[in-house]
Design a protein around this motif. Structure first.
Motif, PDB file in Angstrom:
ATOM      1  N   PHE A  15      55.398  29.848  25.024  1.00 24.76           N
ATOM      2  CA  PHE A  15      55.832  28.998  23.922  1.00 24.76           C
ATOM      3  C   PHE A  15      56.349  27.637  24.407  1.00 24.76           C
ATOM      4  CE2 PHE A  15      56.792  32.329  20.337  1.00 24.76           C
ATOM      5  CZ  PHE A  15      55.440  32.461  20.113  1.00 24.76           C
ATOM      6  N   GLU A  19      54.581  24.326  23.066  1.00 19.90           N
ATOM      7  CA  GLU A  19      55.350  23.363  22.291  1.00 19.90           C
ATOM      8  C   GLU A  19      55.327  21.984  22.950  1.00 19.90           C
ATOM      9  OE1 GLU A  19      59.601  22.956  19.930  1.00 19.90           O
ATOM     10  OE2 GLU A  19      59.367  24.595  21.372  1.00 19.90           O
ATOM     11  N   ARG A  29      58.638  21.055  15.941  1.00 21.63           N
ATOM     12  CA  ARG A  29      58.977  22.457  15.687  1.00 21.63           C
ATOM     13  C   ARG A  29      59.479  22.630  14.254  1.00 21.63           C
ATOM     14  NH1 ARG A  29      63.575  25.539  19.080  1.00 21.63           N
ATOM     15  NH2 ARG A  29      62.218  24.862  20.787  1.00 21.63           N
ATOM     16  N   ARG A  32      60.936  28.674  15.514  1.00 21.06           N
ATOM     17  CA  ARG A  32      60.624  29.344  16.764  1.00 21.06           C
ATOM     18  C   ARG A  32      61.522  30.550  16.928  1.00 21.06           C
ATOM     19  NH1 ARG A  32      60.020  26.925  22.883  1.00 21.06           N
ATOM     20  NH2 ARG A  32      59.980  28.942  23.897  1.00 21.06           N
ATOM     21  N   MET A  37      56.015  31.124  16.494  1.00 23.30           N
ATOM     22  CA  MET A  37      56.408  29.720  16.526  1.00 23.30           C
ATOM     23  C   MET A  37      55.537  28.966  15.522  1.00 23.30           C
ATOM     24  SD  MET A  37      56.606  27.021  19.740  1.00 23.30           S
ATOM     25  CE  MET A  37      54.877  27.151  20.200  1.00 23.30           C
ATOM     26  N   GLU A  47      50.560  27.925  13.426  1.00 24.74           N
ATOM     27  CA  GLU A  47      51.447  28.995  13.852  1.00 24.74           C
ATOM     28  C   GLU A  47      50.924  29.608  15.140  1.00 24.74           C
ATOM     29  OE1 GLU A  47      52.565  31.578  10.610  1.00 24.74           O
ATOM     30  OE2 GLU A  47      52.032  30.044   9.149  1.00 24.74           O
TER      31      GLU A  47
END
Length: 125
Positions: A15, A19, A29, A32, A37, A47
């Motif tokens: 993640f 990200e 974001r 999360r 996430m 997603e």
């Protein structure tokens, strides 16, 4: 009135790395947790679910984005400078002019091997 929508659900080996990659493209974001996430960009949601053992070179995951103008998105993403060679992962293609109802299209493959097709929306609504 509550409006329904469909969102892409793509794998992420990590993640933090996912990200960071998408943040360079302009995504932020929205949520999360340990097992999910959600990132957003200009009202678009994508997603991610954990898939730590995924081999990016054999990934079959994909998402499509139809939008009125693809050049500004491609320019914005190209400026992120996070791209490898033409055949590596991640990569970004140039804009093509495919046959059919799509006036223009480009593709992006993220670090986890997920294919994005970004298409200029010239087809039926």
């Amino acid at each position: 009135m509550n409006q329904s929508r469909i969102t892409a659900n793509l794998p992420s080996r990590d993640f933090d790395a996912t990200e960071a990659f998408y943040a360079a493209l302009g995504f932020e974001r929205a949520y999360r947790g340990d097992g999910w996430m959600i990132l957003h960009l200009d009202g678009l949601l994508v997603e991610f679910f954990p898939h730590p053992d995924l081999d990016p070179k054999t990934s079959w995951f994909s998402a499509g984005l139809r939008t009125p103008a693809i050049a500004p998105i491609r320019d914005r993403w190209a400026a992120a400078g996070c791209w490898s060679e033409e055949t590596d992962i991640p990569r970004l293609t140039g804009i093509t002019d495919p046959a059919g109802d799509v006036p223009g299209m480009f593709c992006m493959i993220d670090p986890d091997g997920s294919l994005w097709r970004i298409m200029e929306d010239g087809g039926p609504a």
